[in-house]
Design an enzyme around this catalytic site. Structure first.
Site, PDB file in Angstrom:
ATOM      1  CG  LEU A 212      -5.539   6.889  -7.792  1.00  0.00           C
ATOM      2  CD1 LEU A 212      -6.605   7.761  -8.449  1.00  0.00           C
ATOM      3  CD2 LEU A 212      -6.196   5.792  -6.963  1.00  0.00           C
ATOM      4  CG  HIS A 213      -0.183   1.741 -10.024  1.00  0.00           C
ATOM      5  ND1 HIS A 213      -0.188   1.829  -8.664  1.00  0.00           N
ATOM      6  CD2 HIS A 213       0.198   0.477 -10.318  1.00  0.00           C
ATOM      7  CE1 HIS A 213       0.192   0.673  -8.145  1.00  0.00           C
ATOM      8  NE2 HIS A 213       0.424  -0.172  -9.118  1.00  0.00           N
ATOM      9  NE  ARG A 214      -3.050  -2.232  -6.925  1.00  0.00           N
ATOM     10  CZ  ARG A 214      -1.942  -2.947  -7.000  1.00  0.00           C
ATOM     11  NH1 ARG A 214      -1.745  -3.756  -8.020  1.00  0.00           N
ATOM     12  NH2 ARG A 214      -1.032  -2.879  -6.054  1.00  0.00           N
ATOM     13  CG  ASP A 291      -4.268   2.195  -7.171  1.00  0.00           C
ATOM     14  OD1 ASP A 291      -3.066   2.489  -7.002  1.00  0.00           O
ATOM     15  OD2 ASP A 291      -4.862   2.336  -8.258  1.00  0.00           O
TER      16      ASP A 291
END
Ligand code: UD1
Length: 379
Positions: A212-214, A291
């Site tokens: 997850l990084h968005r 994501d």
């Protein structure tokens, strides 16, 4: 035979696996000189150097070292520094015949802008993808890049349709397939030999991988908290391996979520992994929660269920082929789909055409044959 000079641009992690096979595919052309330019958008060892080593990619010929900053600052720095490279090359009598950009990161758009303004033709690899969500910085980068690049190299039929709808001429478009999958197919045997699973203490087919990084997922505690709650709960039944992007790690700490993550025994946190280690992990997972755009595609080829933590995707083919399900940041939906995976009732999908490991060869040929739109106009 006239030498063709291409400036091949990389900037951030997802660019490296797209450029590596292309550089290889250009090698057999005796009249092509490919100059590798790294903008330095990603500069950490784990987000950059390790990919050069593992993908057997030579070190950049030119480094712009722009580093981090706001979107405007980062983009402006790339434009300014890359323009200087183009101008200097022309002044030395060795102008670039074409700039080749990949993907949708800030470096992709910025180098395209610098080149187009100097009438240097631009080829965009992975053109035409659209999420139709202009709150995503990548969507702005895609639209701007495609609007001013002259050669649009497309990975899937949806992309061709999007570009036609936006009014691009047919002669600008080439359906070439997915070049990132070339790297995956090339590297998979080597990745399988990595001791990553043993090092992390997980068994093949019996763990989840999460990335997850968005900003939309990780920048607010109201969104990140419930997603992590589901993952922490699931980790009691299925170990969860979570290589954490620097942005996400910072947010987890800032929102006071680090303790909860640490206390969960089945939650295995790591630094961002190298390409081979990560592929070893994803290719043998039971399920992927992500994501990332690229990972939706990689899981498609690997035939691993992918639960995509986004409300939309610029890669709808992964949804229509049934290899990825969009869950947005809907934590209850994520929980119920993970339950289906655990119960073996989750439905699987199939791989699209032209994701066959040979996209780079088709791209190389298109690059060599493409006319220069600026010289034909003035002729
Ligand atoms: C960028 C891309 C995104 C891609 C992602 C893959 C854009 C708009 N976004 O997002 O499409 O999916 O890369 O990782 O181009 N940082 C480090 N070390 C680094 C680089 C960044 O610690 O080497 C930290 C910095 O605090 C930086 C933050 O990560 O401010 C964000 O980096 P940035 O390149 O702006 O965007 P990403 O979120 O990585």
């Amino acid at each position: 035979m006239k030498t063709l000079r291409f400036a091949c641009i990389v900037g951030a992690r997802p660019n490296f696996m797209k450029m590596a096979p292309l550089l290889r595919a250009l090698e057999p052309y005796p009249n092509v000189e490919a100059v590798l330019v790294h903008t330095g958008q990603h500069y950490d060892k784990n987000l950059s150097d390790v990919f050069f080593d593992q993908l057997q990619m030579r070190r950049p010929d030119v480094s712009l070292e722009v580093g981090s900053g706001s979107h405007a600052v980062q983009t402006a720095r790339v434009i300014e520094r890359f323009e200087a490279v183009l101008v200097e090359a022309a002044a030395e009598g060795r102008p670039f015949d074409r700039v080749v950009v990949v993907g949708d990161v800030n470096s992709t758009m910025a180098t395209t802008l610098a080149a187009a303004k100097l009438h240097v033709p631009v080829a965009h690899v992975e053109a035409g993808l659209r999420s139709f969500d202009r709150t995503m910085p990548e969507e702005i980068n895609r639209i701007v890049t495609d609007a001013i690049a002259d050669l649009l190299l497309v990975s899937e039929p949806d992309g061709m349709e999007n570009l036609r709808r936006e009014g691009h001429a047919e002669e600008q478009l080439r359906l070439v397939g997915n070049v990132m999958i070339d790297t995956l197919r090339f590297m998979l045997p080597k990745a399988r030999q990595c001791g990553t699973l043993v090092e992390l203490g997980v068994a093949a087919g019996q763990y989840a991988v999460v990335t997850l990084h968005r900003p939309a997922n990780v920048d607010s505690p109201e969104t990140l908290g419930p997603l992590l709650d589901v993952l922490v709960d699931v980790s009691e039944r299925l170990p969860v391996v979570f290589p954490i992007h620097p942005r996400t790690l910072e947010r987890i700490k800032r929102f006071g979520l680090a303790e909860k993550m640490k206390a969960a025994k089945g939650m295995i946190q790591t630094d961002p992994l190298g390409y081979l280690e990560f592929l070893a992990l994803t290719s043998q997972a039971k399920v992927i929660v992500t994501d990332s755009g690229g990972l939706q595609e990689e899981s498609t080829v690997l035939d691993i269920p992918c639960l995509t933590a986004r409300p939309n995707t610029e890669r709808p083919i992964t949804v229509t082929q049934g290899t990825s399900t969009l869950v947005g940041n809907d934590a209850p939906l994520l929980r119920s789909l993970l339950e289906e995976v655990l119960n073996e009732t989750y439905k699987r999908g199939t791989c699209p055409e032209l994701w066959d490991g040979h996209a780079a060869e088709r791209i190389a040929q298109s690059l060599v044959e493409a006319p220069n739109p600026y010289s034909s106009r003035s002729a």
